[in-house]
Design a protein around this motif. Sequence first.
Motif, PDB file in Angstrom:
ATOM      1  N   ILE A 128     -11.567  -0.150   2.035  1.00  0.00           N
ATOM      2  CA  ILE A 128     -11.200   0.257   1.021  1.00  0.00           C
ATOM      3  C   ILE A 128      -9.410   0.666   1.380  1.00  0.00           C
ATOM      4  O   ILE A 128      -8.501   0.379   2.570  1.00  0.00           O
ATOM      5  CB  ILE A 128     -11.313   1.894   1.878  1.00  0.00           C
ATOM      6  CG1 ILE A 128     -12.489   2.165   0.928  1.00  0.00           C
ATOM      7  CG2 ILE A 128     -10.029   3.240   1.038  1.00  0.00           C
ATOM      8  CD1 ILE A 128     -13.483   2.105   0.585  1.00  0.00           C
ATOM      9  N   SER A 129      -8.659   0.263   0.514  1.00  0.00           N
ATOM     10  CA  SER A 129      -6.887   0.833   0.485  1.00  0.00           C
ATOM     11  C   SER A 129      -6.221   1.217  -0.416  1.00  0.00           C
ATOM     12  O   SER A 129      -6.418   1.519  -1.851  1.00  0.00           O
ATOM     13  CB  SER A 129      -6.496  -0.598  -0.390  1.00  0.00           C
ATOM     14  OG  SER A 129      -5.177  -1.215  -0.191  1.00  0.00           O
ATOM     15  N   LEU A 130      -5.745   2.457   0.110  1.00  0.00           N
ATOM     16  CA  LEU A 130      -5.255   3.258  -1.146  1.00  0.00           C
ATOM     17  C   LEU A 130      -3.814   3.382  -0.412  1.00  0.00           C
ATOM     18  O   LEU A 130      -3.313   3.644   0.870  1.00  0.00           O
ATOM     19  CB  LEU A 130      -5.808   4.738  -0.347  1.00  0.00           C
ATOM     20  CG  LEU A 130      -7.791   4.874  -0.432  1.00  0.00           C
ATOM     21  CD1 LEU A 130      -8.141   6.100  -0.040  1.00  0.00           C
ATOM     22  CD2 LEU A 130      -8.405   4.624  -2.006  1.00  0.00           C
ATOM     23  N   CYS A 131      -3.552   3.974  -1.532  1.00  0.00           N
ATOM     24  CA  CYS A 131      -1.827   4.398  -1.869  1.00  0.00           C
ATOM     25  C   CYS A 131      -1.642   5.370  -2.257  1.00  0.00           C
ATOM     26  O   CYS A 131      -2.113   6.209  -3.241  1.00  0.00           O
ATOM     27  CB  CYS A 131      -1.372   3.385  -2.202  1.00  0.00           C
ATOM     28  SG  CYS A 131      -1.095   2.346  -3.549  1.00  0.00           S
ATOM     29  N   MET A 169      -4.451   2.680   4.532  1.00  0.00           N
ATOM     30  CA  MET A 169      -3.512   3.765   4.210  1.00  0.00           C
ATOM     31  C   MET A 169      -3.152   4.424   4.819  1.00  0.00           C
ATOM     32  O   MET A 169      -2.913   4.775   6.128  1.00  0.00           O
ATOM     33  CB  MET A 169      -5.308   4.916   3.670  1.00  0.00           C
ATOM     34  CG  MET A 169      -5.712   5.593   4.851  1.00  0.00           C
ATOM     35  SD  MET A 169      -7.306   6.851   4.336  1.00  0.00           S
ATOM     36  CE  MET A 169      -7.155   7.743   5.695  1.00  0.00           C
ATOM     37  N   PRO A 170      -2.017   3.911   4.001  1.00  0.00           N
ATOM     38  CA  PRO A 170      -0.807   4.521   4.912  1.00  0.00           C
ATOM     39  C   PRO A 170      -0.519   6.402   5.301  1.00  0.00           C
ATOM     40  O   PRO A 170       0.605   7.108   4.730  1.00  0.00           O
ATOM     41  CB  PRO A 170       0.284   4.386   3.733  1.00  0.00           C
ATOM     42  CG  PRO A 170       0.276   4.186   2.724  1.00  0.00           C
ATOM     43  CD  PRO A 170      -0.932   3.498   3.438  1.00  0.00           C
ATOM     44  N   CYS A 171      -0.907   7.313   6.126  1.00  0.00           N
ATOM     45  CA  CYS A 171      -1.021   8.465   6.234  1.00  0.00           C
ATOM     46  C   CYS A 171      -2.166   8.861   7.354  1.00  0.00           C
ATOM     47  O   CYS A 171      -2.818   7.736   7.780  1.00  0.00           O
ATOM     48  CB  CYS A 171      -1.811   8.894   4.991  1.00  0.00           C
ATOM     49  SG  CYS A 171      -3.665   8.469   4.868  1.00  0.00           S
ATOM     50  N   ASN A 215      -0.082  -2.871  11.993  1.00  0.00           N
ATOM     51  CA  ASN A 215       0.800  -1.543  11.765  1.00  0.00           C
ATOM     52  C   ASN A 215       0.266  -0.309  11.332  1.00  0.00           C
ATOM     53  O   ASN A 215       0.638   0.537  10.847  1.00  0.00           O
ATOM     54  CB  ASN A 215       1.154  -1.667  10.593  1.00  0.00           C
ATOM     55  CG  ASN A 215       2.247  -3.065  10.526  1.00  0.00           C
ATOM     56  OD1 ASN A 215       3.769  -3.025  11.391  1.00  0.00           O
ATOM     57  ND2 ASN A 215       2.006  -4.131   9.669  1.00  0.00           N
ATOM     58  N   CYS A 216      -0.491   0.328  12.764  1.00  0.00           N
ATOM     59  CA  CYS A 216      -0.486   1.481  12.921  1.00  0.00           C
ATOM     60  C   CYS A 216       0.314   2.584  13.356  1.00  0.00           C
ATOM     61  O   CYS A 216       0.709   1.575  15.053  1.00  0.00           O
ATOM     62  CB  CYS A 216      -1.913   1.586  13.667  1.00  0.00           C
ATOM     63  SG  CYS A 216      -3.539   0.939  12.659  1.00  0.00           S
ATOM     64  N   ASN A 257     -10.991  -2.479  10.447  1.00  0.00           N
ATOM     65  CA  ASN A 257      -9.669  -3.208  10.415  1.00  0.00           C
ATOM     66  C   ASN A 257      -9.245  -2.034  10.289  1.00  0.00           C
ATOM     67  O   ASN A 257      -9.456  -1.500   8.632  1.00  0.00           O
ATOM     68  CB  ASN A 257      -9.315  -4.130   9.459  1.00  0.00           C
ATOM     69  CG  ASN A 257      -8.373  -5.103   9.133  1.00  0.00           C
ATOM     70  OD1 ASN A 257      -7.919  -4.220   9.678  1.00  0.00           O
ATOM     71  ND2 ASN A 257      -8.493  -5.580   8.623  1.00  0.00           N
ATOM     72  N   PHE A 258      -7.895  -1.399  10.761  1.00  0.00           N
ATOM     73  CA  PHE A 258      -6.945  -0.610  10.234  1.00  0.00           C
ATOM     74  C   PHE A 258      -5.955  -0.955   9.615  1.00  0.00           C
ATOM     75  O   PHE A 258      -5.591  -2.003  10.421  1.00  0.00           O
ATOM     76  CB  PHE A 258      -6.853   0.652  11.743  1.00  0.00           C
ATOM     77  CG  PHE A 258      -8.483   1.845  11.842  1.00  0.00           C
ATOM     78  CD1 PHE A 258      -8.515   2.455  10.718  1.00  0.00           C
ATOM     79  CD2 PHE A 258      -8.413   1.586  13.407  1.00  0.00           C
ATOM     80  CE1 PHE A 258      -9.687   2.978  10.714  1.00  0.00           C
ATOM     81  CE2 PHE A 258     -10.051   2.181  13.256  1.00  0.00           C
ATOM     82  CZ  PHE A 258     -10.555   3.088  12.102  1.00  0.00           C
ATOM     83  N   GLY A 259      -5.776  -0.553   8.698  1.00  0.00           N
ATOM     84  CA  GLY A 259      -3.965  -1.071   8.500  1.00  0.00           C
ATOM     85  C   GLY A 259      -3.122   0.707   7.820  1.00  0.00           C
ATOM     86  O   GLY A 259      -4.163   1.059   7.120  1.00  0.00           O
ATOM     87  N   PHE A 260      -1.798   0.378   8.576  1.00  0.00           N
ATOM     88  CA  PHE A 260      -1.078   1.034   8.211  1.00  0.00           C
ATOM     89  C   PHE A 260      -1.376   2.572   9.058  1.00  0.00           C
ATOM     90  O   PHE A 260      -1.143   4.212   7.781  1.00  0.00           O
ATOM     91  CB  PHE A 260      -0.503   0.622   6.438  1.00  0.00           C
ATOM     92  CG  PHE A 260       0.279  -0.230   6.420  1.00  0.00           C
ATOM     93  CD1 PHE A 260       1.456  -0.595   6.616  1.00  0.00           C
ATOM     94  CD2 PHE A 260      -0.193  -1.216   6.229  1.00  0.00           C
ATOM     95  CE1 PHE A 260       1.972  -1.940   6.749  1.00  0.00           C
ATOM     96  CE2 PHE A 260      -0.006  -2.391   5.909  1.00  0.00           C
ATOM     97  CZ  PHE A 260       1.175  -2.733   6.087  1.00  0.00           C
TER      98      PHE A 260
END
Length: 462
Positions: free
Chosen positions: A131-134, A159-161, A207-208, A178-181
């Motif tokens: 899942i990649s959300l923005c 997801m940057p939130c 970048n967490c 895998n966690f991103g942002f």
Amino acid sequence: MDESGLTQQPKKQKLNDERDVVDRNIKYLHNLPEEILRYILSLLPTKDAIRTSVLCKRWEYLWTSIPNLDFKGLELAKRKHFMNFVERVLLLRDSSDIKTFTLSCHVLRDASHVSAWISAAVRRNVQRLYISLCNFRKPFSLPHSLFTCMTLTELELEMPCILKLPPTICFTNLKTLNFGFVTFTKEHSTEKLFSGLPVLEELELNNCYWVNLKVVSISAPKLLSIRIVEDRENQNDENGCQVMISGVSLNYFHYVGEFYNEYHVHNSPSLVEASVLASWYNERKRQIAHHMYMLLTGFSSVKKLKLSNCAVELLTYAVEVVELLPHMPIFNNLEYLALEEWSVNLDSVALLRILQNSPHLKTMVFGEGISLSTDYERNDRILDPVPPCFLSQLNCIKVYDYKGDEEELSAVKILLKNAVVLEELVISCSQHFAKDLEKQKKVHEQLLKLPRGSKHCELVFD
């Protein structure tokens, strides 16, 4: 007879032959078992797999049971079409399981729809979820069912939130995470997440953020590898969080960044390989040096260690300036040491300490050249006392991106003189004079003239 008829007949025959081959291939494909056909469709992009429904009656609904679904909708101009497409595919899909579900899109005002799509994948016993959300317009929550999905083996979430975690978290079969942002905010729920991973093998934190968290523990009994990336552009300069990493099976650790948080590795006797590609800026050098040193203390069992030039500089600063860090760890198992990213000073205090404390080091690699500090006056005393590994174990030294200046020549001279059991010195010249045969010849002659402490040392020019 008309000559044009004579020339056209072979062409017509060729077209007929090609058409026959195509017809036979279609017939053969048409007669394959549905299980194989579905597998073939699963190899296609989702849109292409659905387009095959027009081929014949048998293929009309075959796509409704394909195991892999891939939805990418980052083009805002086609958003409505994308939304309708996802809705239609999930609505018409049969009850068969989903193996891989990939979703990459803007959320905007459609949070409920996006959440429903993920729920649909969970209900179909999804195994791999990417899942990649923005572009969030309001707080977004993942469906609670995701966090208790018993079939999930791989989860990649970018997801940057803020990640809002439910009261119940149980990833019984999750092996890759895998966690991103992602931003973690609540200490209790975050602890619950990272302690509820009984079979996790691979963890990546890209970048967490750890906001308002002082200490977080990551404990997974079967964790094999962990990768952490911290980018300056995506962090702030606050004190950060203490991240305690414990894994009795952990054998690989990789870090890239500027140590905005403090990482501790403990209770990990199986750790055999570690890589720290650190960077720093003067305004935080003391803090970063402390964090770098504290991480290194957990690497005493490693056999293979890779450090960036900046990481070595930070350790030197920690040893020389930060008085609370007087001692370097002992690396009794270390056999391979690689120094990457820019030329590393052989006379670096930290490097010399590591060499002194690595009695079984066999291979040493200078990935991007070797140098000496400009203010070092007595080069002959750099390796005094000579590290134990130089006298009994160190049998291979590799120097890449060798430029052949006096400084590098002096550094190599010191290594050759003191490594008395050295079997091989590999020199790979810089690309700056890769085609300059005269320069290469001069470098070779200089190196061959250097005295060697080992009678069995061979110089290899790569």
